[in-house]
Motif scaffolding. Structure first.
Motif, PDB file in Angstrom:
ATOM      1  N   TYR A  34      14.453  24.915  63.633  1.00 33.56           N
ATOM      2  CA  TYR A  34      15.409  23.876  64.031  1.00 33.56           C
ATOM      3  C   TYR A  34      14.777  22.925  65.049  1.00 33.56           C
ATOM      4  N   ALA A  38      14.110  19.033  64.418  1.00 32.80           N
ATOM      5  CA  ALA A  38      14.766  18.028  65.262  1.00 32.80           C
ATOM      6  C   ALA A  38      13.747  17.093  65.905  1.00 32.80           C
ATOM      7  N   THR A  41      12.281  14.805  63.280  1.00 38.41           N
ATOM      8  CA  THR A  41      13.246  13.767  62.927  1.00 38.41           C
ATOM      9  C   THR A  41      13.233  12.647  63.968  1.00 38.41           C
ATOM     10  N   SER A  45      11.864   8.938  63.002  1.00 35.64           N
ATOM     11  CA  SER A  45      12.804   7.816  63.046  1.00 35.64           C
ATOM     12  C   SER A  45      12.303   6.726  63.997  1.00 35.64           C
ATOM     13  N   VAL A  60      16.797   6.524  60.703  1.00 37.99           N
ATOM     14  CA  VAL A  60      17.397   7.809  61.078  1.00 37.99           C
ATOM     15  C   VAL A  60      17.822   8.584  59.837  1.00 37.99           C
ATOM     16  N   MET A  61      18.385   7.910  58.858  1.00 40.53           N
ATOM     17  CA  MET A  61      18.799   8.589  57.626  1.00 40.53           C
ATOM     18  C   MET A  61      17.595   9.148  56.882  1.00 40.53           C
ATOM     19  N   THR A  62      16.532   8.370  56.777  1.00 45.77           N
ATOM     20  CA  THR A  62      15.321   8.824  56.100  1.00 45.77           C
ATOM     21  C   THR A  62      14.723  10.031  56.812  1.00 45.77           C
ATOM     22  N   ALA A  63      14.604   9.932  58.129  1.00 42.23           N
ATOM     23  CA  ALA A  63      14.033  11.034  58.903  1.00 42.23           C
ATOM     24  C   ALA A  63      14.915  12.277  58.834  1.00 42.23           C
ATOM     25  N   THR A  64      16.220  12.094  58.827  1.00 45.69           N
ATOM     26  CA  THR A  64      17.132  13.236  58.748  1.00 45.69           C
ATOM     27  C   THR A  64      17.013  13.933  57.402  1.00 45.69           C
ATOM     28  N   LEU A  65      16.892  13.174  56.335  1.00 48.45           N
ATOM     29  CA  LEU A  65      16.717  13.788  55.022  1.00 48.45           C
ATOM     30  C   LEU A  65      15.405  14.562  54.945  1.00 48.45           C
ATOM     31  N   SER A  67      14.037  16.017  57.387  1.00 42.96           N
ATOM     32  CA  SER A  67      14.078  17.159  58.300  1.00 42.96           C
ATOM     33  C   SER A  67      14.323  18.479  57.570  1.00 42.96           C
TER      34      SER A  67
END
Length: 108
Positions: A34, A38, A41, A45, A60-65, A67
């Motif tokens: 985790y 994190a 991400t 981002s 942020v969306m790209t990096a979160t996906l 992750s």
């Protein structure tokens, strides 16, 4: 269905040392995975915004996906490492590098 080995070599069940090592790896996979995900991400981002010129929300969306892949790779690393110490040290080193990158990119 649980199968218990009743051979003479397993009179006392699984040794406590082995159980602790597996529990340590599980904790490393969950907590360390985790943390690495994190930090990755956050770094990615910030890097996408700064160097790729992406909009903040898209970055942020790209990096979160991505992750989810980081978390899976960290969990695989933990159980593929030769020992629990090596698993923890790999997560700590990668986390430190990512934290340094995050701070350098202005995440703090």
């Amino acid at each position: 269905l649980l199968v218990f080995d009743t051979s003479p070599n397993m009179k006392h069940g699984i040794p406590a040392r082995y159980r602790i090592a597996v529990a340590s790896r599980a904790a490393a996979a969950i907590l360390g995975g985790y943390g690495v995900a994190a930090l990755a991400t956050g770094c990615l981002s910030l890097a996408l915004v700064r160097w790729a010129g992406m909009a903040r929300a898209e970055a942020v969306m790209t990096a979160t996906l991505l992750s989810f892949a980081w978390f899976a790779l960290a969990a695989i690393w933990v159980f593929a490492a030769g020992s629990a110490w090596r698993a923890w040290s790999g997560l700590i080193v990668s986390g430190a590098v990512l934290a340094l990158g995050w701070a350098t990119l202005g995440g703090a």
